[in-house]
Design a protein around this motif. Sequence first.
Motif, PDB file in Angstrom:
ATOM      1  N   HIS A   1       0.847  -1.188   0.000  1.00  0.00           N
ATOM      2  CA  HIS A   1       0.000   0.000   0.000  1.00  0.00           C
ATOM      3  C   HIS A   1       0.885   1.242   0.000  1.00  0.00           C
ATOM      4  N   LEU A   2       0.505   2.227  -0.828  1.00  0.00           N
ATOM      5  CA  LEU A   2       1.235   3.489  -0.915  1.00  0.00           C
ATOM      6  C   LEU A   2       0.271   4.642  -0.699  1.00  0.00           C
ATOM      7  N   VAL A   3       0.670   5.614   0.117  1.00  0.00           N
ATOM      8  CA  VAL A   3      -0.169   6.777   0.369  1.00  0.00           C
ATOM      9  C   VAL A   3       0.670   8.035   0.206  1.00  0.00           C
ATOM     10  N   GLU A   4       0.246   8.888  -0.732  1.00  0.00           N
ATOM     11  CA  GLU A   4       0.924  10.158  -0.936  1.00  0.00           C
ATOM     12  C   GLU A   4       0.278  11.243  -0.085  1.00  0.00           C
ATOM     13  N   SER A   5       1.077  12.210   0.299  1.00  0.00           N
ATOM     14  CA  SER A   5       0.566  13.370   1.031  1.00  0.00           C
ATOM     15  C   SER A   5       1.498  14.542   0.787  1.00  0.00           C
ATOM     16  N   GLY A   6       1.044  15.734   1.183  1.00  0.00           N
ATOM     17  CA  GLY A   6       1.880  16.918   1.093  1.00  0.00           C
ATOM     18  C   GLY A   6       1.552  17.862  -0.046  1.00  0.00           C
ATOM     19  N   GLY A   7       0.608  17.481  -0.884  1.00  0.00           N
ATOM     20  CA  GLY A   7       0.231  18.365  -1.967  1.00  0.00           C
ATOM     21  C   GLY A   7      -0.536  19.579  -1.463  1.00  0.00           C
ATOM     22  N   GLY A   8      -0.773  20.518  -2.374  1.00  0.00           N
ATOM     23  CA  GLY A   8      -1.523  21.703  -2.012  1.00  0.00           C
ATOM     24  C   GLY A   8      -1.364  22.799  -3.036  1.00  0.00           C
ATOM     25  N   LEU A   9      -1.776  23.995  -2.649  1.00  0.00           N
ATOM     26  CA  LEU A   9      -1.689  25.182  -3.492  1.00  0.00           C
ATOM     27  C   LEU A   9      -0.483  26.000  -3.053  1.00  0.00           C
ATOM     28  N   VAL A  10       0.351  26.359  -4.009  1.00  0.00           N
ATOM     29  CA  VAL A  10       1.555  27.141  -3.699  1.00  0.00           C
ATOM     30  C   VAL A  10       1.777  28.153  -4.800  1.00  0.00           C
ATOM     31  N   GLN A  11       2.359  29.280  -4.441  1.00  0.00           N
ATOM     32  CA  GLN A  11       2.657  30.312  -5.430  1.00  0.00           C
ATOM     33  C   GLN A  11       3.894  29.939  -6.234  1.00  0.00           C
ATOM     34  N   PRO A  12       3.999  30.453  -7.451  1.00  0.00           N
ATOM     35  CA  PRO A  12       5.224  30.214  -8.236  1.00  0.00           C
ATOM     36  C   PRO A  12       6.459  30.634  -7.443  1.00  0.00           C
ATOM     37  N   GLY A  13       7.485  29.790  -7.514  1.00  0.00           N
ATOM     38  CA  GLY A  13       8.702  30.014  -6.749  1.00  0.00           C
ATOM     39  C   GLY A  13       8.695  29.369  -5.385  1.00  0.00           C
ATOM     40  N   GLY A  14       7.546  28.870  -4.967  1.00  0.00           N
ATOM     41  CA  GLY A  14       7.432  28.249  -3.652  1.00  0.00           C
ATOM     42  C   GLY A  14       7.902  26.811  -3.639  1.00  0.00           C
ATOM     43  N   SER A  15       7.733  26.191  -2.470  1.00  0.00           N
ATOM     44  CA  SER A  15       8.205  24.824  -2.265  1.00  0.00           C
ATOM     45  C   SER A  15       7.117  23.960  -1.624  1.00  0.00           C
ATOM     46  N   LEU A  16       7.195  22.670  -1.904  1.00  0.00           N
ATOM     47  CA  LEU A  16       6.376  21.664  -1.256  1.00  0.00           C
ATOM     48  C   LEU A  16       7.219  20.419  -1.073  1.00  0.00           C
ATOM     49  N   ARG A  17       6.880  19.639  -0.045  1.00  0.00           N
ATOM     50  CA  ARG A  17       7.506  18.330   0.113  1.00  0.00           C
ATOM     51  C   ARG A  17       6.417  17.269   0.114  1.00  0.00           C
ATOM     52  N   LEU A  18       6.482  16.408  -0.862  1.00  0.00           N
ATOM     53  CA  LEU A  18       5.549  15.290  -0.945  1.00  0.00           C
ATOM     54  C   LEU A  18       6.133  14.087  -0.207  1.00  0.00           C
ATOM     55  N   SER A  19       5.249  13.313   0.393  1.00  0.00           N
ATOM     56  CA  SER A  19       5.644  12.076   1.067  1.00  0.00           C
ATOM     57  C   SER A  19       4.905  10.909   0.451  1.00  0.00           C
ATOM     58  N   CYS A  20       5.574   9.791   0.415  1.00  0.00           N
ATOM     59  CA  CYS A  20       4.987   8.537  -0.064  1.00  0.00           C
ATOM     60  C   CYS A  20       5.241   7.503   1.034  1.00  0.00           C
ATOM     61  N   ALA A  21       4.211   7.234   1.803  1.00  0.00           N
ATOM     62  CA  ALA A  21       4.329   6.281   2.906  1.00  0.00           C
ATOM     63  C   ALA A  21       3.950   4.893   2.421  1.00  0.00           C
ATOM     64  N   ALA A  22       4.854   3.954   2.658  1.00  0.00           N
ATOM     65  CA  ALA A  22       4.656   2.587   2.192  1.00  0.00           C
ATOM     66  C   ALA A  22       4.318   1.654   3.354  1.00  0.00           C
ATOM     67  N   SER A  23       3.452   0.711   3.099  1.00  0.00           N
ATOM     68  CA  SER A  23       3.130  -0.308   4.095  1.00  0.00           C
ATOM     69  C   SER A  23       2.937  -1.634   3.388  1.00  0.00           C
ATOM     70  N   GLY A  24       3.181  -2.709   4.126  1.00  0.00           N
ATOM     71  CA  GLY A  24       3.005  -4.036   3.563  1.00  0.00           C
ATOM     72  C   GLY A  24       4.219  -4.570   2.834  1.00  0.00           C
ATOM     73  N   PHE A  25       5.283  -3.806   2.780  1.00  0.00           N
ATOM     74  CA  PHE A  25       6.502  -4.280   2.160  1.00  0.00           C
ATOM     75  C   PHE A  25       7.681  -3.485   2.700  1.00  0.00           C
ATOM     76  N   THR A  26       8.864  -4.007   2.461  1.00  0.00           N
ATOM     77  CA  THR A  26      10.076  -3.336   2.928  1.00  0.00           C
ATOM     78  C   THR A  26      10.610  -2.445   1.827  1.00  0.00           C
ATOM     79  N   LEU A  27      10.625  -1.172   2.109  1.00  0.00           N
ATOM     80  CA  LEU A  27      10.977  -0.184   1.092  1.00  0.00           C
ATOM     81  C   LEU A  27      12.339  -0.441   0.481  1.00  0.00           C
TER      82      LEU A  27
END
Length: 123
Positions: free
Chosen positions: A3-29
């Motif tokens: 299972h994979l779950v992404e998070s961290g998206g959103g609305l940001v202005q040009p030039g800005g930053s975001l950090r996305l996460s991908c959390a894994a379960s059920g297996f060894t990354l």
Amino acid sequence: QLHLVESGGGLVQPGGSLRLSCAASGFTLASYGIGWFRQAPGKEREGVSCINGRGGSTNYADSVKGRFTISRDNAKNTVYLQMNSLKPEDTAVYYCAARFGTATMLKTSYENWGQGTQVTVSS
């Protein structure tokens, strides 16, 4: 069950930053290659970046080189995508995907996908 779950998206202005996460379960990354992909409305899903489970070698699409950084925390079973200097053309739904073995930038080589997280870059 893998299972994979992404998070961290959103609305940001040009030039800005975001950090996305991908959390894994059920297996060894550490045994899996992870890819980040994105899909803008009306466009094909495209590879953004990928990272190998062993060794941690990475690859980036030319459009994001120097702006995005992929990393992995095996202890947390999570992969991150740090996105800096964001542009309106980065707007898309971002997906992470996992495949046993070597990571690639080809979407057809991945069997397991998350549900996606929306990134919107707009003023």
